[in-house]
Motif scaffolding. Structure first.
Motif, short mmCIF file in Angstrom:
data_model
loop_
_atom_site.label_atom_id
_atom_site.label_comp_id
_atom_site.label_asym_id
_atom_site.label_seq_id
_atom_site.Cartn_x
_atom_site.Cartn_y
_atom_site.Cartn_z
N ASP A 121 0.88 -1.17 0.00
CA ASP A 121 0.00 0.00 0.00
C ASP A 121 0.92 1.22 0.00
N ASN A 122 0.55 2.28 0.72
CA ASN A 122 1.44 3.44 0.76
C ASN A 122 2.40 3.44 1.94
N PHE A 123 2.19 2.55 2.91
CA PHE A 123 2.83 2.70 4.21
C PHE A 123 4.36 2.69 4.12
N TYR A 124 4.95 1.60 3.64
CA TYR A 124 6.41 1.52 3.56
C TYR A 124 6.97 2.50 2.53
N VAL A 142 5.72 8.32 -5.10
CA VAL A 142 5.15 7.14 -4.46
C VAL A 142 3.98 6.65 -5.30
N LEU A 143 3.95 5.35 -5.59
CA LEU A 143 2.83 4.78 -6.33
C LEU A 143 1.61 4.78 -5.42
N LYS A 144 0.59 5.54 -5.78
CA LYS A 144 -0.58 5.71 -4.94
C LYS A 144 -1.36 4.39 -4.81
N GLY A 145 -1.50 3.94 -3.59
CA GLY A 145 -2.21 2.68 -3.34
C GLY A 145 -1.33 1.45 -3.46
N GLY A 146 -0.12 1.61 -3.96
CA GLY A 146 0.82 0.51 -4.05
C GLY A 146 0.35 -0.66 -4.90
N MET A 147 0.90 -1.83 -4.60
CA MET A 147 0.59 -3.03 -5.38
C MET A 147 -0.87 -3.45 -5.23
#
Length: 221
Positions: A121-124, A142-147
């Motif tokens: 997600d965005n945390f790390y 940062v990739l918004k929302g992650g994988m």
């Protein structure tokens, strides 16, 4: 239009996020290994932290990858185990705990590339961003929302309903094409192979040729 309750919640969320970022940034300057990196001041860091400009959407990133845009660098800050299972094409794995290693900083401190950080997600990824930003590294995204969001929007895009705007259908068309680019196969792509029709060969009727009877030889001695 955003109501007061929603606006208050968003404001509270950004405040908490900003406090976390400032705490992380303050902790970074205590690391003796990086005393030479003074970095930016907390006010500038806070301003950067609450700005949504640091995020890149999954659609934007998919456009870049499909178009073979050479101007960005992907860094997966998840664990090695997660990275080995699945990651984005050509991504470099730098786990968050190794982010401040000398070898890792070479990838983060870029001028010629946009560095896109991502996690589940965005945390790390946000933590990685704040550490890099505190060191005054430029071009960090940062990739918004992650994988998780990548799977929801690109790999398995939701089908729009009939009452949605035409833009949603255009977006779905792009996302579906993108998902096929990244290896997703849809049922309509699978062609059911028809069994070849084998014609039964009727053997030719062979009529034997009758031998002619020898006629007796007339006359004689």
């Amino acid at each position: 239009m955003v109501n007061r309750k929603t606006a208050k919640f968003l404001s509270f969320r950004y405040t908490i996020l900003a406090i976390i970022f400032v705490v992380l940034a303050g902790g970074l300057v205590l690391l003796p290994k990086y005393e030479k990196h003074e970095g930016i001041d907390p006010e500038e860091l806070l301003s950067n932290a609450v700005s949504p400009e640091r995020y890149i959407s999954t659609d934007e990133l998919a456009h870049k990858i499909i178009g073979q845009d050479p101007s960005f660098l992907l860094i997966d800050v998840r664990s090695e185990a997660e990275y080995s299972k699945y990651s984005l094409p050509n991504a470099i794995n730098i786990p968050l705990k190794k982010l401040l290693d000398e070898g890792s900083l070479t990838y983060l401190n870029q001028i010629q590339y946009d560095v896109v950080l991502f996690s589940n997600d965005n945390f790390y990824a946000d933590q990685a961003w704040i550490l890099g930003n505190r060191l005054n590294f430029k071009n960090l995204k940062v990739l918004k929302g992650g994988m998780n969001n990548w799977y929801k929007t690109i790999i398995n895009p939701p089908i729009p309903t009939e009452n949605m705007a035409s833009q949603e259908f255009d977006l779905y068309t792009f996302r579906k094409s993108a998902s096929m680019f990244f290896g997703v196969v849809y049922p309509e792509q699978i062609k059911v192979a028809k069994k070849p029709v084998v014609k039964k060969v009727v053997p030719k009727k062979v009529i034997p040729i009758k031998k002619k009877k020898k006629m007796p030889v007339e006359g004689g001695c």
